[in-house]
Design a protein around this motif. Structure first.
Motif, PDB file in Angstrom:
ATOM      1  N   ALA A  85       0.847  -1.194   0.000  1.00 31.80           N
ATOM      2  CA  ALA A  85       0.000   0.000   0.000  1.00 31.80           C
ATOM      3  C   ALA A  85       0.879   1.240   0.000  1.00 31.80           C
ATOM      4  O   ALA A  85       1.535   1.556   0.998  1.00 31.80           O
ATOM      5  CB  ALA A  85      -0.939  -0.003   1.206  1.00 31.80           C
ATOM      6  N   GLY A  86       0.868   1.930  -1.115  1.00 35.36           N
ATOM      7  CA  GLY A  86       1.662   3.138  -1.253  1.00 35.36           C
ATOM      8  C   GLY A  86       1.648   3.597  -2.690  1.00 35.36           C
ATOM      9  O   GLY A  86       0.918   3.053  -3.534  1.00 35.36           O
ATOM     10  N   SER A  87       2.450   4.585  -2.984  1.00 29.85           N
ATOM     11  CA  SER A  87       2.552   5.113  -4.341  1.00 29.85           C
ATOM     12  C   SER A  87       3.987   5.555  -4.581  1.00 29.85           C
ATOM     13  O   SER A  87       4.820   5.550  -3.666  1.00 29.85           O
ATOM     14  CB  SER A  87       1.587   6.290  -4.538  1.00 29.85           C
ATOM     15  OG  SER A  87       1.889   7.341  -3.622  1.00 29.85           O
ATOM     16  N   PRO A 108       4.750   5.677   1.223  1.00 31.65           N
ATOM     17  CA  PRO A 108       3.891   4.652   1.824  1.00 31.65           C
ATOM     18  C   PRO A 108       2.576   5.241   2.324  1.00 31.65           C
ATOM     19  O   PRO A 108       2.518   6.401   2.747  1.00 31.65           O
ATOM     20  CB  PRO A 108       4.729   4.117   2.990  1.00 31.65           C
ATOM     21  CG  PRO A 108       5.664   5.238   3.331  1.00 31.65           C
ATOM     22  CD  PRO A 108       5.937   5.966   2.057  1.00 31.65           C
ATOM     23  N   ASP A 109       1.507   4.445   2.255  1.00 30.05           N
ATOM     24  CA  ASP A 109       0.257   4.823   2.908  1.00 30.05           C
ATOM     25  C   ASP A 109       0.444   4.776   4.419  1.00 30.05           C
ATOM     26  O   ASP A 109       1.408   4.178   4.924  1.00 30.05           O
ATOM     27  CB  ASP A 109      -0.867   3.865   2.499  1.00 30.05           C
ATOM     28  CG  ASP A 109      -1.331   4.083   1.060  1.00 30.05           C
ATOM     29  OD1 ASP A 109      -0.869   5.064   0.421  1.00 30.05           O
ATOM     30  OD2 ASP A 109      -2.158   3.280   0.585  1.00 30.05           O
ATOM     31  N   GLN A 110      -0.489   5.403   5.128  1.00 32.62           N
ATOM     32  CA  GLN A 110      -0.397   5.401   6.590  1.00 32.62           C
ATOM     33  C   GLN A 110      -0.457   3.961   7.103  1.00 32.62           C
ATOM     34  O   GLN A 110      -1.285   3.158   6.652  1.00 32.62           O
ATOM     35  CB  GLN A 110      -1.525   6.220   7.190  1.00 32.62           C
ATOM     36  CG  GLN A 110      -1.312   6.542   8.664  1.00 32.62           C
ATOM     37  CD  GLN A 110      -2.195   7.682   9.125  1.00 32.62           C
ATOM     38  OE1 GLN A 110      -3.148   8.044   8.451  1.00 32.62           O
ATOM     39  NE2 GLN A 110      -1.896   8.257  10.263  1.00 32.62           N
ATOM     40  N   TRP A 112       2.051   1.915   6.724  1.00 32.89           N
ATOM     41  CA  TRP A 112       2.948   1.116   5.888  1.00 32.89           C
ATOM     42  C   TRP A 112       4.305   1.801   5.825  1.00 32.89           C
ATOM     43  O   TRP A 112       4.449   2.981   6.145  1.00 32.89           O
ATOM     44  CB  TRP A 112       2.375   0.948   4.483  1.00 32.89           C
ATOM     45  CG  TRP A 112       1.140   0.108   4.446  1.00 32.89           C
ATOM     46  CD1 TRP A 112      -0.094   0.447   4.894  1.00 32.89           C
ATOM     47  CD2 TRP A 112       1.030  -1.222   3.946  1.00 32.89           C
ATOM     48  NE1 TRP A 112      -0.972  -0.587   4.710  1.00 32.89           N
ATOM     49  CE2 TRP A 112      -0.317  -1.618   4.125  1.00 32.89           C
ATOM     50  CE3 TRP A 112       1.923  -2.112   3.357  1.00 32.89           C
ATOM     51  CZ2 TRP A 112      -0.777  -2.872   3.746  1.00 32.89           C
ATOM     52  CZ3 TRP A 112       1.461  -3.357   2.964  1.00 32.89           C
ATOM     53  CH2 TRP A 112       0.131  -3.735   3.158  1.00 32.89           C
TER      54      TRP A 112
END
Length: 217
Positions: A85-87, A108-110, A112
């Motif tokens: 989960a991220g970009s 990273p997403d929160q 992660w």
């Protein structure tokens, strides 16, 4: 007959076109696709081609002929995939000219964290001090950004006589819910919660309490 083949991405305008009489002249114009350029002619009769102005080549037909138009790529793409989960911030972005540098920043997403790169061209990435990564683009590239979920813990202490049923139990990932059910011993009753995260507990049915995990609790 003038046989015209293509190697790479492009086409050839062929005027006036097959068939030819002896001594006629075939006119060939290579037309590269976007991101490609005409490089050269190849094939058994390439040496007979004569360059005319405006990108046109002439071939005098005194028998069957065979030539190949060679196109080379001048623009390339960097394909970035995500595992977890991220970009990835991708600067300046596709397409790239040969030798240009792509700058990639994993975000990273929160809950992660960025872990590593993988994929066919991961070994070519250079780590920069500011958290970005550099990739020199001299052909199409493919990489994957790997993100790992952070494990959080819910620590439950006891004051008095009893226990707490803890479902599903440690560890938790960001946004998961812990269900806590106080179970007093005989002669005792549950009185209340205390501790740093007690205010986040929500009472549910049948004596259960819900806690959303967005960090260690």
């Amino acid at each position: 007959i003038v046989g015209v083949s293509v190697d790479g991405a492009g086409s050839v305008e062929h005027t006036p076109g097959n068939p030819y009489d002896f001594g006629e002249v075939a006119t060939l114009r290579p037309i590269p696709d976007q991101g490609w350029a005409f490089d050269d002619w190849n094939g058994p009769d390439a040496g007979e081609l004569v360059y005319d102005p405006d990108g046109i080549w002439s071939l005098t037909v005194d028998g069957d002929k065979a030539v190949t138009a060679e196109f080379i790529q001048t623009e390339f793409n960097v394909t970035v995939s995500i595992d977890g989960a991220g970009s990835v911030e991708h600067i300046p972005g596709n397409p790239y000219g040969a030798g240009e540098v792509a700058t990639l920043r994993p975000v990273p997403d929160q809950g992660w964290v960025f872990d590593s790169w993988s994929g066919p061209d991961a070994g070519e990435l250079g780590n920069n001090p500011d958290g970005t990564w550099s990739l020199t683009v001299n052909e199409d590239k493919s990489i994957t950004a790997n993100f790992d979920a952070i494990d959080y813990r819910v620590e439950v202490g006891i004051e008095g006589q009893g226990k707490v049923q803890h479902t599903p139990g440690n560890p938790y990932q960001y946004g998961q819910s812990a269900t806590l059910r106080p179970v007093p011993e005989s002669g005792w009753s549950f009185d209340g919660w205390s501790g740093p995260s007690a205010g986040e507990l929500t009472e549910e049915e049948q004596g259960a309490w819900l806690l959303t995990v967005d960090g260690d609790k």
